[in-house]
Design a protein around this motif. Structure first.
Motif, PDB file in Angstrom:
ATOM      1  N   LEU A 173       0.854  -1.171   0.000  1.00 52.06           N
ATOM      2  CA  LEU A 173       0.000   0.000   0.000  1.00 52.06           C
ATOM      3  C   LEU A 173       0.894   1.226   0.000  1.00 52.06           C
ATOM      4  O   LEU A 173       1.773   1.355   0.861  1.00 52.06           O
ATOM      5  CB  LEU A 173      -0.877   0.013   1.257  1.00 52.06           C
ATOM      6  CG  LEU A 173      -1.850  -1.153   1.355  1.00 52.06           C
ATOM      7  CD1 LEU A 173      -2.440  -1.219   2.754  1.00 52.06           C
ATOM      8  CD2 LEU A 173      -2.939  -1.031   0.304  1.00 52.06           C
ATOM      9  N   THR A 179       1.000   5.122   0.685  1.00 50.56           N
ATOM     10  CA  THR A 179       0.215   6.136   1.375  1.00 50.56           C
ATOM     11  C   THR A 179       0.838   7.495   1.095  1.00 50.56           C
ATOM     12  O   THR A 179       1.953   7.782   1.521  1.00 50.56           O
ATOM     13  CB  THR A 179       0.160   5.866   2.896  1.00 50.56           C
ATOM     14  OG1 THR A 179      -0.310   4.531   3.094  1.00 50.56           O
ATOM     15  CG2 THR A 179      -0.787   6.834   3.578  1.00 50.56           C
ATOM     16  N   GLU A 195     -10.057  -5.770   1.608  1.00 51.72           N
ATOM     17  CA  GLU A 195     -10.503  -4.377   1.725  1.00 51.72           C
ATOM     18  C   GLU A 195      -9.466  -3.395   1.196  1.00 51.72           C
ATOM     19  O   GLU A 195      -9.800  -2.455   0.482  1.00 51.72           O
ATOM     20  CB  GLU A 195     -10.793  -4.040   3.201  1.00 51.72           C
ATOM     21  CG  GLU A 195     -12.031  -4.682   3.762  1.00 51.72           C
ATOM     22  CD  GLU A 195     -12.193  -4.453   5.270  1.00 51.72           C
ATOM     23  OE1 GLU A 195     -13.178  -4.947   5.819  1.00 51.72           O
ATOM     24  OE2 GLU A 195     -11.326  -3.778   5.892  1.00 51.72           O
ATOM     25  N   GLU A 196      -8.207  -3.614   1.552  1.00 55.05           N
ATOM     26  CA  GLU A 196      -7.173  -2.628   1.235  1.00 55.05           C
ATOM     27  C   GLU A 196      -6.608  -2.750  -0.174  1.00 55.05           C
ATOM     28  O   GLU A 196      -6.097  -1.763  -0.703  1.00 55.05           O
ATOM     29  CB  GLU A 196      -6.030  -2.729   2.249  1.00 55.05           C
ATOM     30  CG  GLU A 196      -6.446  -2.291   3.639  1.00 55.05           C
ATOM     31  CD  GLU A 196      -5.322  -2.320   4.656  1.00 55.05           C
ATOM     32  OE1 GLU A 196      -5.469  -1.674   5.700  1.00 55.05           O
ATOM     33  OE2 GLU A 196      -4.289  -2.990   4.421  1.00 55.05           O
ATOM     34  N   THR A 236     -11.332  -1.969  -4.062  1.00 54.49           N
ATOM     35  CA  THR A 236     -10.961  -1.794  -2.652  1.00 54.49           C
ATOM     36  C   THR A 236     -12.182  -1.300  -1.860  1.00 54.49           C
ATOM     37  O   THR A 236     -13.170  -0.859  -2.456  1.00 54.49           O
ATOM     38  CB  THR A 236      -9.819  -0.768  -2.509  1.00 54.49           C
ATOM     39  OG1 THR A 236     -10.243   0.470  -3.070  1.00 54.49           O
ATOM     40  CG2 THR A 236      -8.558  -1.252  -3.194  1.00 54.49           C
ATOM     41  N   TYR A 265     -11.964   1.088   1.160  1.00 53.62           N
ATOM     42  CA  TYR A 265     -11.226   1.870   2.135  1.00 53.62           C
ATOM     43  C   TYR A 265     -12.129   2.551   3.155  1.00 53.62           C
ATOM     44  O   TYR A 265     -13.245   2.954   2.835  1.00 53.62           O
ATOM     45  CB  TYR A 265     -10.389   2.956   1.437  1.00 53.62           C
ATOM     46  CG  TYR A 265      -9.207   2.404   0.696  1.00 53.62           C
ATOM     47  CD1 TYR A 265      -8.304   1.567   1.332  1.00 53.62           C
ATOM     48  CD2 TYR A 265      -8.998   2.714  -0.633  1.00 53.62           C
ATOM     49  CE1 TYR A 265      -7.217   1.052   0.656  1.00 53.62           C
ATOM     50  CE2 TYR A 265      -7.908   2.200  -1.319  1.00 53.62           C
ATOM     51  CZ  TYR A 265      -7.025   1.374  -0.663  1.00 53.62           C
ATOM     52  OH  TYR A 265      -5.948   0.861  -1.329  1.00 53.62           O
ATOM     53  N   GLU A 266     -11.580   2.722   4.362  1.00 54.61           N
ATOM     54  CA  GLU A 266     -12.237   3.534   5.373  1.00 54.61           C
ATOM     55  C   GLU A 266     -11.930   4.995   5.032  1.00 54.61           C
ATOM     56  O   GLU A 266     -10.992   5.289   4.290  1.00 54.61           O
ATOM     57  CB  GLU A 266     -11.704   3.162   6.759  1.00 54.61           C
ATOM     58  CG  GLU A 266     -12.067   1.729   7.148  1.00 54.61           C
ATOM     59  CD  GLU A 266     -11.609   1.360   8.540  1.00 54.61           C
ATOM     60  OE1 GLU A 266     -11.806   2.186   9.463  1.00 54.61           O
ATOM     61  OE2 GLU A 266     -11.059   0.259   8.706  1.00 54.61           O
ATOM     62  N   GLU A 301      -8.391   6.225   5.339  1.00 62.99           N
ATOM     63  CA  GLU A 301      -7.491   5.650   4.335  1.00 62.99           C
ATOM     64  C   GLU A 301      -7.608   6.408   3.012  1.00 62.99           C
ATOM     65  O   GLU A 301      -6.597   6.658   2.344  1.00 62.99           O
ATOM     66  CB  GLU A 301      -7.800   4.163   4.145  1.00 62.99           C
ATOM     67  CG  GLU A 301      -7.445   3.325   5.369  1.00 62.99           C
ATOM     68  CD  GLU A 301      -7.967   1.907   5.319  1.00 62.99           C
ATOM     69  OE1 GLU A 301      -7.281   1.016   5.857  1.00 62.99           O
ATOM     70  OE2 GLU A 301      -9.062   1.663   4.768  1.00 62.99           O
ATOM     71  N   VAL A 302      -8.814   6.811   2.668  1.00 62.94           N
ATOM     72  CA  VAL A 302      -9.035   7.625   1.465  1.00 62.94           C
ATOM     73  C   VAL A 302      -8.354   8.982   1.640  1.00 62.94           C
ATOM     74  O   VAL A 302      -7.619   9.442   0.766  1.00 62.94           O
ATOM     75  CB  VAL A 302     -10.548   7.809   1.176  1.00 62.94           C
ATOM     76  CG1 VAL A 302     -10.770   8.809   0.053  1.00 62.94           C
ATOM     77  CG2 VAL A 302     -11.192   6.474   0.844  1.00 62.94           C
ATOM     78  N   LYS A 315      -3.268   3.578  -1.732  1.00 63.64           N
ATOM     79  CA  LYS A 315      -3.610   2.818  -2.935  1.00 63.64           C
ATOM     80  C   LYS A 315      -2.718   1.578  -3.025  1.00 63.64           C
ATOM     81  O   LYS A 315      -1.542   1.618  -2.656  1.00 63.64           O
ATOM     82  CB  LYS A 315      -3.496   3.663  -4.190  1.00 63.64           C
ATOM     83  CG  LYS A 315      -2.093   4.112  -4.516  1.00 63.64           C
ATOM     84  CD  LYS A 315      -2.055   4.943  -5.795  1.00 63.64           C
ATOM     85  CE  LYS A 315      -0.621   5.351  -6.059  1.00 63.64           C
ATOM     86  NZ  LYS A 315      -0.460   6.305  -7.101  1.00 63.64           N
TER      87      LYS A 315
END
Length: 172
Positions: free
Chosen positions: A39, A41, A70-71, A118, A120-121, A124-125, A130
């Motif tokens: 991921l 970030t 999820e991620e 995905t 994302y929470e 996370e967005v 990504k």
């Protein structure tokens, strides 16, 4: 599962008379040749292994699969094997404890190269997270540069870089 490493934040001198909150996390190591699924970030300018906190009573492997789906949108998750445990003791800034003891249970697995959607929470967005397939050596070099140049580097990037280095040494 084997113990990989324990780290203690420099602000924690001892645990005597401290209230410790334990958090369990599961992380997924997905390798394809020299590429690893990570991921990125944007907010922290780093690469991390997919995974996160387990829900109360959640099975370790079920939590790892949930976080990976999820991620990253991973599909056809299979060949799951235990890799190791990474422990951290960090200052905790909420009222219920002084110290957080995070235990990350790391697993290797295989997935289809093509990623799906995905889930994302919100945070996370907002952090610009990504999923990316990336050469593991390039990811290590990137994180090392970020750690050297960032005044606010935390324990997370140290954990992630340690795990990436260990995976590169043991699995490639």
């Amino acid at each position: 599962m084997r113990h990989l490493k324990t780290t203690i934040h420099s602000d924690i001198e001892h645990l005597d008379d401290k209230t410790v909150f334990q958090r369990k996390a599961a992380r997924a190591i997905v390798i394809d040749g020299e590429d690893i699924l990570l991921l990125y970030t944007e907010r922290y300018h780093d690469y991390t292994i997919p995974g996160g906190g387990l829900d109360e009573g959640e099975d370790m492997i079920a939590g790892m699969v949930r976080e990976l789906e999820e991620e990253t949108g991973a599909q056809n998750i299979h060949n799951i094997k235990p890799y190791g445990i990474y422990e951290e003791f960090r200052p905790w800034y909420k009222d219920n404890a002084d110290v957080m003891h995070m235990i990350s249970y790391c697993y290797t697995c295989k997935i289809d190269r093509q990623l799906g959607e995905t889930a994302y929470e919100d945070y996370e967005v907002k952090n610009g997270m990504k999923p990316v397939w990336m050469n593991i050596h390039a990811a290590i070099a990137h994180n090392e540069k970020t750690m050297a140049e960032s005044p606010q580097k935390g324990m997370s990037i140290e954990r992630e870089t340690f795990l990436l280095q260990l995976v590169a040494k043991e699995m490639l």
